[in-house]
Design a protein around this motif. Structure first.
Motif, PDB file in Angstrom:
ATOM      1  N   GLU A   1       0.828  -1.205   0.000  1.00 36.63           N
ATOM      2  CA  GLU A   1       0.000   0.000   0.000  1.00 36.63           C
ATOM      3  C   GLU A   1       0.864   1.257   0.000  1.00 36.63           C
ATOM      4  N   HIS A   2       0.495   2.181  -0.862  1.00 41.29           N
ATOM      5  CA  HIS A   2       1.231   3.437  -0.982  1.00 41.29           C
ATOM      6  C   HIS A   2       0.283   4.540  -1.456  1.00 41.29           C
ATOM      7  N   ASN A   3       0.708   5.788  -1.276  1.00 38.62           N
ATOM      8  CA  ASN A   3      -0.107   6.925  -1.697  1.00 38.62           C
ATOM      9  C   ASN A   3      -0.117   7.060  -3.209  1.00 38.62           C
ATOM     10  N   ALA A   4      -1.202   7.590  -3.726  1.00 39.52           N
ATOM     11  CA  ALA A   4      -1.312   7.867  -5.156  1.00 39.52           C
ATOM     12  C   ALA A   4      -0.817   9.285  -5.422  1.00 39.52           C
ATOM     13  N   PRO A   5      -0.196   9.506  -6.566  1.00 37.13           N
ATOM     14  CA  PRO A   5       0.173  10.865  -6.950  1.00 37.13           C
ATOM     15  C   PRO A   5      -1.085  11.644  -7.342  1.00 37.13           C
ATOM     16  N   PRO A   6      -0.955  12.918  -7.693  1.00 35.75           N
ATOM     17  CA  PRO A   6      -2.133  13.714  -8.054  1.00 35.75           C
ATOM     18  C   PRO A   6      -2.985  13.113  -9.181  1.00 35.75           C
ATOM     19  N   ALA A   7      -2.355  12.372 -10.088  1.00 35.07           N
ATOM     20  CA  ALA A   7      -3.096  11.682 -11.152  1.00 35.07           C
ATOM     21  C   ALA A   7      -2.318  10.423 -11.525  1.00 35.07           C
TER      22      ALA A   7
ATOM     23  N   LEU B   1      -6.054   5.414 -10.591  1.00 29.60           N
ATOM     24  CA  LEU B   1      -5.555   5.194  -9.233  1.00 29.60           C
ATOM     25  C   LEU B   1      -5.480   6.478  -8.420  1.00 29.60           C
ATOM     26  N   THR B   2      -6.051   7.526  -8.913  1.00 26.76           N
ATOM     27  CA  THR B   2      -5.920   8.830  -8.282  1.00 26.76           C
ATOM     28  C   THR B   2      -6.703   8.916  -6.975  1.00 26.76           C
ATOM     29  N   HIS B   3      -6.135   9.620  -6.025  1.00 20.31           N
ATOM     30  CA  HIS B   3      -6.782  10.041  -4.784  1.00 20.31           C
ATOM     31  C   HIS B   3      -6.928   8.998  -3.696  1.00 20.31           C
ATOM     32  N   GLU B   4      -6.483   7.769  -3.889  1.00 19.94           N
ATOM     33  CA  GLU B   4      -6.602   6.771  -2.834  1.00 19.94           C
ATOM     34  C   GLU B   4      -5.302   5.997  -2.674  1.00 19.94           C
ATOM     35  N   ARG B   5      -4.980   5.698  -1.419  1.00 20.86           N
ATOM     36  CA  ARG B   5      -3.879   4.768  -1.190  1.00 20.86           C
ATOM     37  C   ARG B   5      -4.275   3.448  -1.855  1.00 20.86           C
ATOM     38  N   HIS B   6      -3.294   2.727  -2.335  1.00 23.28           N
ATOM     39  CA  HIS B   6      -3.613   1.482  -3.020  1.00 23.28           C
ATOM     40  C   HIS B   6      -2.423   0.527  -2.954  1.00 23.28           C
TER      41      HIS B   6
ATOM     42  N   THR C   1      -7.856  -0.809  -2.629  1.00 25.92           N
ATOM     43  CA  THR C   1      -7.950   0.542  -2.082  1.00 25.92           C
ATOM     44  C   THR C   1      -8.862   0.497  -0.859  1.00 25.92           C
ATOM     45  N   PRO C   2      -8.945   1.577  -0.093  1.00 23.88           N
ATOM     46  CA  PRO C   2      -9.897   1.594   1.010  1.00 23.88           C
ATOM     47  C   PRO C   2     -11.344   1.373   0.546  1.00 23.88           C
ATOM     48  N   SER C   3     -11.625   1.672  -0.727  1.00 24.66           N
ATOM     49  CA  SER C   3     -12.976   1.488  -1.277  1.00 24.66           C
ATOM     50  C   SER C   3     -13.273   0.049  -1.677  1.00 24.66           C
ATOM     51  N   GLY C   4     -12.232  -0.793  -1.779  1.00 23.44           N
ATOM     52  CA  GLY C   4     -12.457  -2.178  -2.175  1.00 23.44           C
ATOM     53  C   GLY C   4     -11.354  -2.708  -3.069  1.00 23.44           C
TER      54      GLY C   4
END
Length: 109
Positions: A48-54, A83-88, A68-71
């Motif tokens: 798991e890591h942070n996503a860049p701005p896009a 992959l934007t805006h969510e850790r994944h 992702t936290p969403s599933g």
């Protein structure tokens, strides 16, 4: 010019030979734009890591699971995910190669 098919085959061979089960190469580095080719052997995970701005992930060979936290979303050859805006995290469901496109910063107006 990069031939993605040839590069994908080469990186899959490199990944299969590496203890960590992965191989990567940055193909494009133009200002904030990055395009990287990544190969992962089945069962290898990018934690798991942070996503860049896009960011987007295009599967060229094999299949992956993006968590992702969403599933979770399973992607196969030819499928594209944003992959934007969510850790994944990314898990190789089988030997795979994907093109990761990122924008590392967005200029302020």
């Amino acid at each position: 010019m990069t031939n993605l098919q040839q590069a994908a085959l080469a990186h899959m061979a490199y990944a299969q030979a590496e203890k960590n089960g992965r191989s990567s190469e940055m193909l494009v580095h133009d200002g904030p734009l990055r395009q990287s080719l990544l190969a992962l052997v089945k069962g290898t995970e990018l934690g798991e890591h942070n996503a860049p701005p896009a960011a987007s992930l295009l599967v060229l060979e094999g299949s992956v699971r993006v968590t992702t936290p969403s599933g979770e979303e399973d992607l196969a050859r030819g499928e594209l995910a944003v992959l934007t805006h969510e850790r994944h995290a990314v898990l190789a469901l089988e030997d795979c190669v994907f093109l990761l496109t990122t924008v590392t910063s967005i200029p302020k107006p």
